[in-house]
Write an enzyme that holds these catalytic residues in place. Structure first.
Site, PDB file in Angstrom:
ATOM      1  CG  ASP A  16      -0.060   0.206   2.474  1.00 31.73           C
ATOM      2  OD1 ASP A  16       0.699  -0.765   2.646  1.00 31.73           O
ATOM      3  OD2 ASP A  16      -0.661   0.863   3.377  1.00 31.73           O
ATOM      4  CD  GLN A  55       6.056  -2.266  -2.911  1.00 21.87           C
ATOM      5  OE1 GLN A  55       6.002  -2.757  -4.091  1.00 21.87           O
ATOM      6  NE2 GLN A  55       6.488  -2.940  -1.907  1.00 21.87           N
ATOM      7  CB  CYS A  56      -0.032   1.406  -4.872  1.00 24.65           C
ATOM      8  SG  CYS A  56       0.529  -0.278  -5.546  1.00 24.65           S
ATOM      9  CB  THR A  57      -0.434   6.855  -5.720  1.00 23.80           C
ATOM     10  OG1 THR A  57       0.918   6.981  -5.990  1.00 23.80           O
ATOM     11  CG2 THR A  57      -0.955   8.134  -5.247  1.00 23.80           C
ATOM     12  CB  VAL A  58      -3.502   4.033  -1.358  1.00 18.46           C
ATOM     13  CG1 VAL A  58      -4.944   3.622  -0.658  1.00 18.46           C
ATOM     14  CG2 VAL A  58      -2.832   2.768  -1.548  1.00 18.46           C
TER      15      VAL A  58
END
Length: 744
Positions: A601, A603-606
């Site tokens: 979570d 690593q990703c643009t949440v």
């Protein structure tokens, strides 16, 4: 439509007229008419091309089409620039002309009247030239005369107006040859029985209003008869509007005082000349001559007004007094013989001949797509934003650093503003999760995770708008805190050089990456090269949009940085004014590696799905507002400071451009749907845009960037942040923390 396609009529000096017939022996002057002038919309040629390919093919069979004409805009309804010129009486033809063929009689509206026509399309230019023009117009005249004699024109007077169109469409070159004919019967020399008079001067105002109102209520017929009868008391006229069919069937009538009513034979007149009727009157007179042989003369009502007063009120309609018989021509003479027919339109030189319209520059699908895409911007210039320079927006070179969710939405919004030079920088590949959030990619791009985002974004942007010039650069931005192995030094150095060249070559930079440290080098390069950079960043339900300040003289040796922690943090430029800050001006910690050892979570643009489109739209609006305010020549910090910083917070909320405010920062949140407008000043110890950093970059270039990447404390050391922290810690150690308890 383009001027080539619409300005089909020749420019002539008043009176732009033709005579009914030459008659040197007649003492009365012949009636003169203003010819109709064709006006063809580009959409007609577009649809003709499609029909030629898909329907007509090699067929040369006649095709029914419909044009329209209306009451002309008189001087009262025209601009000052055109009020003094003779405006042609237009017969309009657009793509809808193919919809009303087959004798449609229901196309008239409040401002237009249908004209039935016939299209003959040739397969070659030689075939077009070989058309028997004399025979064709003679055939049209015979058909018209037959309808007059058989009662067809009595049932539907609009049949009195017709046209013939000869065309040849060269689909390779988009050149269209065409020739219009407006057939007019010439049974004899119609002469004037007196000077024309204003309708308003010939009858009472109440009668004028009654004629106009009854004409409206009866569906605005193209031809009619207005019967004016004296009332029993001999006062003002009573008005009854009748169709031609009704008037013929009623026979001779008597008015209220026993005298026959005054008959005004009316027609809707497209003429733009005050003392001359329009071309439709020609066939109307031939009709009256045949169907009313007892009339030696007639009063013709040239209707040029509407009940609401549009187009000049109730003062434009005229009454023409016309002799229907001439010397030596008795009533009913040569009834079975078709009168002579004329009506071929003159070309642009005022001579009989065909016209040519060249639509190569307009008709290519890519060109049509470009002109259509700019429609909204052109409409803005009408009223909302007359100063909008569309051509400058097209020339503006924009660089998007990041081709993810923000990059995709920013690119689409830039297209809407007419920006046509957009380049992408990204090092990622399209994954299966991207297409639903990033509108420049589709499922095919994500299959196999092999498609580079920067390349796919540029390619797909060109598919959306063929006129855009877009390139993708697969590039990893060098980042501070990310040590470079010896084997990759040359590769990273080339990436630095490429990024430097790209930022230097573009006018407006959008920084749309997804980590803090990836924003450092672009911020430094934009400050060093005096480029406007707009930053957009996302949280889960928050976002920030910021335009970086443009330094006054980025390469001028700065004053020494303050060594004391108590020194003022804001960075001043000449004249005591302060620069706008950048993304890093609020930090006292240098950017470092934040990408290693992160969960999925992280690593990703949440983020909430709506945050990216909102932030992207605001970023583009800030950038375009700045462009609208600035001149795209070399900018100086003096202009930047004068336009924004001297006003302080006024720059964030004021309206410095016609688009409104040009804010420094916008910070928003979706939890409470808030949007804050903030102005922040440059920090003298900023790790990206302070004077020490810019001076070291100027002097050392790549070596400075390399040290920032490989030495975690380097940026804090050179900006004075390390010294400031030590002083702060020393001050904390020197504080004598007194005991709360009283000492005895």
């Amino acid at each position: 439509a383009t001027p080539k396609a619409t300005m089909a009529a020749t420019t002539t000096t008043a009176p732009n007229t033709t005579t009914a017939a030459a008659s040197s022996s007649s003492t009365a002057a012949p009636v003169k008419f203003q010819p109709l002038s064709s006006c063809v919309d580009v959409s007609f040629w577009n649809l003709l091309s499609q029909k030629k390919l898909d329907e007509f093919k090699l067929s040369t069979e006649p095709v029914p089409i419909v044009g329209t004409f209306g009451m002309a805009p008189h001087a009262a309804g025209r601009s000052k620039k055109t009020a003094g010129y003779s405006v042609p009486a237009r017969m309009m033809l657009g793509s809808s002309g193919f919809d009303g063929g087959g004798g449609s009689a229901d196309r008239s509206g409040e401002d237009e009247y249908p004209v039935q026509g016939t299209l003959l399309n040739a397969n070659t230019v030689e075939e077009f030239k070989a058309f028997d023009k004399r025979g064709l117009i003679k055939k049209e005249g015979e058909a018209l005369w037959k309808e007059i004699r058989d009662g067809g024109c009595t049932k539907d007077p609009r049949r009195l107006n017709r046209f013939l169109l000869l065309t040849y469409a060269n689909l390779k070159t988009h050149r269209y040859y065409y020739w219009f004919a407006f057939p007019a019967l010439v049974p004899q020399a119609f002469t004037s029985a007196g000077e024309p008079s204003r309708l308003a001067d010939s009858v009472h105002a109440e009668a004028v209003s009654a004629i106009l109102e009854q004409h409206r209520r009866r569906g605005r017929p193209s031809h009619f008869v207005a019967l004016l009868s004296k009332t029993t008391g001999g006062g003002r006229e009573a008005v009854q509007l009748a169709t031609l069919s009704e008037h013929l069937s009623q026979g001779p009538q008597k008015g209220g005082a026993g005298a026959p009513p005054r008959a005004l034979f009316g027609f809707v007149d497209p003429s733009t000349l005050d003392g001359y009727p329009g071309w439709p009157l020609r066939n109307y007179l031939a009709y009256l001559r045949y169907n009313f042989p007892q009339l030696e003369s007639a009063e013709i009502l040239s209707l040029r007004d509407r009940p609401d007063g549009a187009g000049g009120g109730s003062k434009k309609s005229l009454i023409f007094h016309v002799n229907l018989t001439s010397a030596g021509a008795g009533a009913g003479a040569d009834e079975k013989k078709t009168p002579n027919t004329l009506g071929w339109e003159a070309n642009a030189k005022g001579r009989p001949g065909a016209r040519v319209v060249d639509l190569r520059a307009v008709f290519d699908p890519k060109t049509l797509a470009r002109t259509s895409a700019d429609l909204n911007l052109k409409l803005m210039r009408w009223r909302s934003l007359p100063s909008l320079d569309i051509e400058r927006l097209k020339r503006t070179r924009v660089l998007l650093l990041g081709a993810g969710t923000l990059g995709c939405y920013v690119a689409r919004a830039l297209l809407g503003w007419g920006v046509r030079k957009i380049d992408f920088v990204d090092n990622g590949k399209v994954s299966y999760s991207n297409p639903v959030r990033q509108p420049l990619y589709d499922f095919k791009d994500s299959v196999g995770a092999k498609t580079m985002k920067a390349l796919a974004a540029a390619e797909n942007l060109n598919k959306i708008c063929p006129s855009v010039e877009s390139r993708g650069y697969v590039l990893t931005i060098p980042m501070p805190g990310h040590k470079v192995p010896e084997s990759q030094v040359e590769q990273v150095r080339k990436a630095f050089e490429t990024l430097k060249e790209l930022i230097s070559a573009h006018d407006l930079i959008f920084l749309l990456t997804d980590s803090r440290e990836s924003r450092w080098l672009p911020s430094l390069l934009a400050a060093a090269h005096g480029k406007m950079l707009v930053n957009a960043a996302l949280g889960f339900d928050t976002f920030v949009v910021m335009r970086h300040g443009i330094r006054n003289s980025p390469h001028t040796p700065p004053a020494p940085a303050p060594a004391s922690a108590s020194a003022p943090p804001a960075q001043e430029c000449k004249g005591g004014r302060r620069d706008l800050g950048c993304y890093f001006c609020n930090d006292v910690v240098a950017p470092t590696d934040s990408l290693s050892d992160r969960t999925l979570d992280q690593q990703c643009t949440v983020t909430r799905p709506g945050a990216a489109p909102i932030a992207s739209a605001l970023a583009v609006e800030v950038g375009i507002s700045w462009l609208q305010r600035q001149h795209m020549s070399s900018q100086s910090a003096a202009a930047e400071s004068k336009a924004g910083i001297e006003k302080g917070a006024a720059d964030a909320v004021g309206g410095d451009s016609e688009l409104g405010a040009v804010p420094h920062q916008l910070r928003g949140g979706l939890r409470r749907f808030e949007l804050l407008t903030i102005t922040g000043h440059a920090y003298s110890r900023c790790t990206a845009c302070s004077d020490p950093v810019l001076k070291l970059y100027k002097d050392r270039g790549w070596m400075f960037v390399s040290d920032a990447m490989n030495k975690p404390q380097y940026l804090e050391d050179v900006t004075g942040l390390t010294q400031m922290k030590k002083e702060a810690e020393s001050m904390l150690e020197d504080i004598d923390w007194a005991d709360d308890e009283d000492e005895d």
